[in-house]
Motif scaffolding. Structure first.
Motif, PDB file in Angstrom:
ATOM      1  N   GLN A   1       0.832  -1.203   0.000  1.00  0.00           N
ATOM      2  CA  GLN A   1       0.000   0.000   0.000  1.00  0.00           C
ATOM      3  C   GLN A   1       0.865   1.249   0.000  1.00  0.00           C
ATOM      4  OE1 GLN A   1      -2.546   0.590   3.519  1.00  0.00           O
ATOM      5  NE2 GLN A   1      -4.212   1.222   2.170  1.00  0.00           N
ATOM      6  N   ASP A   2       0.429   2.256  -0.741  1.00  0.00           N
ATOM      7  CA  ASP A   2       1.059   3.564  -0.756  1.00  0.00           C
ATOM      8  C   ASP A   2       0.631   4.333   0.492  1.00  0.00           C
ATOM      9  OD1 ASP A   2       1.316   6.528  -1.550  1.00  0.00           O
ATOM     10  OD2 ASP A   2       2.256   5.525  -3.267  1.00  0.00           O
ATOM     11  N   TYR A   3       1.550   5.114   1.044  1.00  0.00           N
ATOM     12  CA  TYR A   3       1.190   5.890   2.239  1.00  0.00           C
ATOM     13  C   TYR A   3       0.035   6.828   1.975  1.00  0.00           C
ATOM     14  CZ  TYR A   3       3.639   9.989   0.311  1.00  0.00           C
ATOM     15  OH  TYR A   3       4.022  11.054  -0.477  1.00  0.00           O
ATOM     16  N   ARG A   4      -0.130   7.246   0.720  1.00  0.00           N
ATOM     17  CA  ARG A   4      -1.210   8.153   0.367  1.00  0.00           C
ATOM     18  C   ARG A   4      -2.575   7.491   0.400  1.00  0.00           C
ATOM     19  NH1 ARG A   4       2.688  10.238  -4.449  1.00  0.00           N
ATOM     20  NH2 ARG A   4       3.196   8.020  -4.285  1.00  0.00           N
ATOM     21  N   ASP A   5      -2.593   6.158   0.475  1.00  0.00           N
ATOM     22  CA  ASP A   5      -3.856   5.418   0.427  1.00  0.00           C
ATOM     23  C   ASP A   5      -4.261   4.828   1.770  1.00  0.00           C
ATOM     24  OD1 ASP A   5      -4.042   5.928  -2.319  1.00  0.00           O
ATOM     25  OD2 ASP A   5      -2.827   4.176  -2.806  1.00  0.00           O
ATOM     26  N   VAL A   6      -3.505   5.101   2.827  1.00  0.00           N
ATOM     27  CA  VAL A   6      -3.878   4.604   4.156  1.00  0.00           C
ATOM     28  C   VAL A   6      -5.030   5.459   4.682  1.00  0.00           C
ATOM     29  CG1 VAL A   6      -3.101   4.187   6.520  1.00  0.00           C
ATOM     30  CG2 VAL A   6      -1.531   3.814   4.600  1.00  0.00           C
ATOM     31  N   ALA A   7      -6.128   4.806   5.045  1.00  0.00           N
ATOM     32  CA  ALA A   7      -7.324   5.561   5.423  1.00  0.00           C
ATOM     33  C   ALA A   7      -7.934   5.067   6.725  1.00  0.00           C
ATOM     34  CB  ALA A   7      -8.372   5.465   4.300  1.00  0.00           C
ATOM     35  N   ASP A   8      -7.217   4.223   7.470  1.00  0.00           N
ATOM     36  CA  ASP A   8      -7.817   3.650   8.669  1.00  0.00           C
ATOM     37  C   ASP A   8      -7.144   4.149   9.950  1.00  0.00           C
ATOM     38  OD1 ASP A   8      -5.562   2.246   7.842  1.00  0.00           O
ATOM     39  OD2 ASP A   8      -6.185   0.397   8.812  1.00  0.00           O
ATOM     40  N   GLY A   9      -6.793   5.442   9.965  1.00  0.00           N
ATOM     41  CA  GLY A   9      -6.302   6.037  11.199  1.00  0.00           C
ATOM     42  C   GLY A   9      -7.458   6.223  12.175  1.00  0.00           C
ATOM     43  N   PRO A  10      -7.220   6.763  13.355  1.00  0.00           N
ATOM     44  CA  PRO A  10      -5.926   7.288  13.774  1.00  0.00           C
ATOM     45  C   PRO A  10      -5.009   6.209  14.348  1.00  0.00           C
ATOM     46  CG  PRO A  10      -7.541   7.724  15.468  1.00  0.00           C
ATOM     47  CD  PRO A  10      -8.282   7.062  14.331  1.00  0.00           C
TER      48      PRO A  10
END
Length: 429
Positions: free
Chosen positions: A254-263
């Motif tokens: 996965q690209d860091y720009r596509d991580v969406a499950d924070g925080p």
């Protein structure tokens, strides 16, 4: 008459306007140059043709990767001596246009062309990658990461050892073991992040999973590790499973720009930010800031170059860009700190561990040289030669303070101003 080396050595000195510090042995067996110095071996005339066609670092790199030139004697000494001529000429070095106005320079070029002979130089070695026009898109970043990291996990295991950590170790003493030093580096990162059981850690550029496994096993945190290398991810997942940590560690391509499950409670970025690029760095920092909870910490472990008098004239290292890290870019430490602050982080600690990287690289070179025949079988002779030169030259660059490496601890400090750090923060030492 075997006289290529004396002619070559003399012409190079005439071309440079300075003594050439290496001994030379040419394709005809002749030798010239200072006795006792490392020997630059030119196996074939085409080495000279490569250098004339691409003067400077890239031509030398092509000749090295193709096996047209070699070094006999201490490689580190040879690289250090050559760096003063090829990589570190400084502000007093003549530009090509200035040099061409010098009759002695033009005469030296004619002499070298005559010595090199026809035909034109061969094509660059197949390991060379051309820099694209569109840098640091998701597609080009995947391609660049694949070029560097998908060389083969067995090759990297030979070089890195059982830790499979491909970043600067943290040495207690110079004669310590590589395994202990890499474990201590991972533990240092965990302590700076103040990891506690049950927290969530995002490991950006997780490599072969070493940081994720260490954090989960030693600090009982849940970890998401991301990489763009499918070979790395497959290897890391197997290591996670073998360690019995699949309930606490997830490895993603996965690209860091596509991580969406924070925080997340913490983010570690160890040796990854060099791939981001200057134009994308602020967006990268903002993305990590957004993924952290208020009070969450970022540990950014990153190589830095020295500032230039004219930053607009800075260009990437030709050898590194063509053969090692396509599209990679180094920034001065001050620029990195400024971008993290612009993204909203409060920078709380900066630690330089430059000497530690020199020690690490020398250990990797030793492992590569000790397993040379196997390395060639695994990755091919050209790739093995790339890694040997790149790691040896990098070791010298760290030793001579031409580049550095820093751990920057930053906090997403909430509006209350409570950073969560103790009054005497360096409790990790």
């Amino acid at each position: 008459m075997a006289d290529a080396a004396p002619r070559l050595h003399g012409l190079v000195e005439q071309l440079l306007g300075a003594p050439f510090p290496l001994r030379v042995r040419a394709w005809d067996g002749s030798q010239a140059g200072p006795p006792g110095a490392p020997v630059l071996v030119a196996h074939h005339r085409r080495a000279l043709r490569r250098l004339l066609f691409k003067p400077g670092e890239l031509g030398l790199a092509r000749a090295w990767v193709a096996g047209d030139v070699d070094i006999e004697g201490d490689l580190y000494t040879a690289v250090d001596l050559l760096s003063g001529l090829v990589w570190e000429r400084g502000d007093d070095a003549r530009t090509l246009s200035q040099a061409l106005r010098d009759p002695d320079f033009r005469a030296a070029v004619r002499g070298l062309l005559k010595l090199a002979g026809p035909p034109l130089p061969p094509a660059p070695p197949r390991q060379e990658v051309r820099r694209g026009r569109h840098l640091h898109t998701r597609r080009t970043d995947r391609r660049a990461v694949s070029h560097h990291y998908d060389v083969g996990n067995e090759f990297y295991a030979l070089v890195l050892g059982p830790s499979m950590v491909y970043s600067c170790a943290y040495w207690e003493t110079p004669d310590g073991t590589l395994e202990d030093a890499q474990r201590d580096k991972l533990e240092l990162v965990c302590r700076k992040l103040a990891l506690t059981p049950g927290q969530r850690l995002l490991d950006v550029g997780c490599g072969w999973g070493s940081m994720a496994i260490h954090a989960a096993r030693e600090h009982d945190v849940r970890v998401v590790g991301i990489t763009l290398s499918r070979e790395q991810a497959a290897y890391a997942r197997k290591r996670v499973a073998d360690a019995g940590l699949t309930d606490r560690v997830e490895i993603r391509v996965q690209d860091y720009r596509d991580v969406a499950d924070g925080p997340f409670d913490a983010v570690s970025s160890i040796g990854m930010a060099e791939h981001v690029g200057a134009d994308k760095y602020l967006a990268y920092a903002r993305a990590l800031h957004a993924l952290l909870r208020p009070g969450g910490r970022l540990l950014n472990h990153q190589i830095a170059r020295r500032p230039q008098r004219d930053e607009s004239a800075y260009d990437v290292d030709a050898f590194i860009d063509a053969y090692v890290f396509p599209d990679g870019e180094l920034a001065p430490l001050g620029a990195t700190v400024a971008q993290l602050e612009r993204a909203g982080f409060e920078v709380r600690d900066v630690e330089s561990i430059r000497e530690h990287y020199a020690l690490t690289l020398r250990r990797w070179v030793t492992r590569l040289e000790d397993g040379w025949d196997r390395a060639v079988r695994l990755a091919g002779p050209g790739r093995a030669r790339v890694w040997r030169l790149y790691m040896a030259a990098s070791a010298v660059a760290f030793e001579r303070n031409r580049i550095g490496v820093n751990q920057v601890l930053a906090v997403r400090t909430p509006g209350s101003g409570d950073s969560g750090l103790p009054l005497r923060a360096r409790t990790w030492n």
